[in-house]
Design a protein around this motif. Sequence first.
Motif, short mmCIF file in Angstrom:
data_model
loop_
_atom_site.label_atom_id
_atom_site.label_comp_id
_atom_site.label_asym_id
_atom_site.label_seq_id
_atom_site.Cartn_x
_atom_site.Cartn_y
_atom_site.Cartn_z
N SER A 188 3.14 -9.61 3.09
CA SER A 188 1.79 -9.78 2.56
C SER A 188 1.76 -9.57 1.05
O SER A 188 0.85 -10.04 0.36
N HIS B 11 -11.09 -4.15 -6.36
CA HIS B 11 -11.04 -3.44 -5.09
C HIS B 11 -9.71 -3.66 -4.37
O HIS B 11 -9.10 -2.71 -3.86
N GLU B 12 -9.25 -4.88 -4.35
CA GLU B 12 -7.97 -5.17 -3.69
C GLU B 12 -6.83 -4.44 -4.40
O GLU B 12 -5.94 -3.87 -3.75
N ALA B 13 -6.83 -4.44 -5.73
CA ALA B 13 -5.78 -3.74 -6.47
C ALA B 13 -5.82 -2.24 -6.19
O ALA B 13 -4.77 -1.60 -6.01
N ARG C 140 0.62 -9.57 -5.29
CA ARG C 140 0.20 -8.25 -4.81
C ARG C 140 1.33 -7.23 -4.97
O ARG C 140 1.08 -6.05 -5.24
N ARG D 13 1.71 -12.62 -1.50
CA ARG D 13 0.50 -13.39 -1.79
C ARG D 13 -0.02 -13.05 -3.18
O ARG D 13 0.13 -11.92 -3.67
N LEU E 134 -2.71 -11.91 -5.96
CA LEU E 134 -3.83 -10.97 -5.95
C LEU E 134 -5.13 -11.77 -6.03
O LEU E 134 -5.26 -12.70 -6.84
N GLY E 135 -6.09 -11.43 -5.21
CA GLY E 135 -7.37 -12.11 -5.23
C GLY E 135 -8.02 -12.05 -6.60
O GLY E 135 -8.11 -10.98 -7.21
N GLU F 115 -6.88 -0.73 -3.52
CA GLU F 115 -6.38 -0.47 -2.16
C GLU F 115 -4.86 -0.57 -2.11
O GLU F 115 -4.20 0.17 -1.37
N LEU F 116 -4.27 -1.47 -2.88
CA LEU F 116 -2.82 -1.59 -2.92
C LEU F 116 -2.19 -0.36 -3.57
O LEU F 116 -1.09 0.07 -3.20
N SER G 294 -10.83 -8.56 -8.93
CA SER G 294 -9.56 -8.12 -8.37
C SER G 294 -9.52 -6.61 -8.15
O SER G 294 -8.57 -6.10 -7.56
#
Length: 610
Positions: free
Chosen positions: A464, A515-517, A477, A467, A469-470, A519-520, A513
């Motif tokens: 995953s 929130h996704e960052a 990611r 992919r 990063l959004g 969480e990673l 980006s």
Amino acid sequence: MTGRGIARLGPEERAAALATMEARELDVVVVGGGVVGAGIALDAATRGLDVGLVEARDFASGTSSRSSKLIHGGLRYLEQLNFELVREALQERALLLQRIAPHLVRPVPFLFPMTHFAWERPYVGAGVALYDTLGFASGLTRGVPGHRHLSRSRALRLAPALKRSSFTGAVQYWDAQVDDARYVMTMLRTAATYGAHVAPRAQVVGFLREGERVTGVRVCDLENGGEFDVRAQQVVNATGVWSDDIQELVGGRGQIHVRASKGVHLLVPRDRIHSLTGIILRTEKSVLFVIPWGRHWIIGTTDTEWTLDKAHPAASRVDIDYLLDHVNAVLSVPLTRDDVEGVYAGLRPLLSGESEETSKLSREHVVAHPVPGLVMIAGGKYTTYRVMAKDAVDAVAHGLDQRVPRSCTDRIPLAGAEGYQALWNARHRLAHTSGLHVARIEHLLQRYGSLIDEVLELIEHDRSLARPLGGADDYLRAEIVYAATHEGARHLNDVLTRRTHISIETFHRGLGSAHEAAELMAGPLGWDGEQVKREVEYFTKRVEAERLSQEQDTDQEADAIRLGAPEIVPVAAPEDQPVPATEGRSDGTAEGRSVAGTEHQPVVTPDRQS
């Protein structure tokens, strides 16, 4: 060569570095984690010295992540007849391109449009020819192609975006560019590999003294709270625009005077300016660059005196309009504020002289001993950091009882440099074996060099992470996770602003980006859901404050609004003088000698416990 054996700068390594610095007397401790401080740490470590480095915020969080991202000699210094500065810088450029960091520093072409007939072409041509000649370093070629003269028609084929009536012909020449923040972090990883102890978010709040002599520093761990002493035979202050403040703190007698000059840069998408080459323009005060930067252009810079907050210099509406007006003077399709993706401002540490204009102050550096046991270095430019570091460690060596070898950093490749060219040649095979597109492999190689295997290993364990990063398709990611595990990133802002440049390369300024960052990053840094939320909130407030500040007409108005965004880690305040977190400093130092009475709200991480 793989990345194995290269030091990591993760949470465990930070804890170990702090513990080591507390436990024993060092040969030298460096205050400030910008390019000069990092260069000093590497120079000292490769001479066999026991060295520590502390930085109050993130590595390169001040001037060293807010430059024009150029490695160059400075054409305008030829007009000032400063041939030695240009020669020195161009020799450093050759070293960086060919030996020290070929994976991070690369050639970039520039077009110099001329506006006069007859006299200007021989004048500019002679200057650029001298520039090329001075670029030959001992044992090295220039590392970039030579200049060439172009007619207006040939120049327009390279840069169709130029307004035909705005110039008469052009000269094309080459310089180099660098990801400035990534270079500093990579240099610190290299220094740590050679034994240096480096730690971000560790703020100097005072100096240890034995009589007149400085014998170390008092450090506050901003992540977990608590203070401790770091004893050292020599302390080096490499804090750039904060040099005068520290000189006063230790009772110096005014050997160094530094004035801050603000340089503002804009980023616009690559398709807004149709050109195959960078562009350099004369302005009434200096020069203006249009620099290719991946899928973007960097347009900069301004050169104005700055006397307000040094940690977060703010760009005003006037700064932005100045840059747009000057670049639009030569563009057939003008840019508007709606084209601006990102804005950033940095401060140059200029040695103060008799001139009232910062654009005329010296870019040369000076090393001084204001009090015994303390070395200070100021001035200079990014390109000549290695020479500055050498001179600073020479001064340290003079103050040590032991015999210290000469500098060898001109022969020390940075982490990721060895084997880079071979891996670049094999990039199609790497793409096949990793399952990534070759364009992704090229992107990774130009950011990590031969350390790419460490990033690919993360992807191998978790597909995953392959992919994008959004909200920031240029970055994978895996790069966010790697920033936290290997590159010393402690907070969301560190990743979105310096390990990547998402905060200036996207119209959403990183908010899409964030929130996704976060969480990673949570897993490697031990964050719970509340901390993830807190990181995103702090980053959001920072972006909102920057956007609003860029609508103000004066520096004072812009500065006041920018300071309204709180820091994720409160910075220590002088005793009995608590200050808001926004008034902290980014140079590794505090205004006073104690943090008593300051309420810290440390981030809970699996790190050194006080």
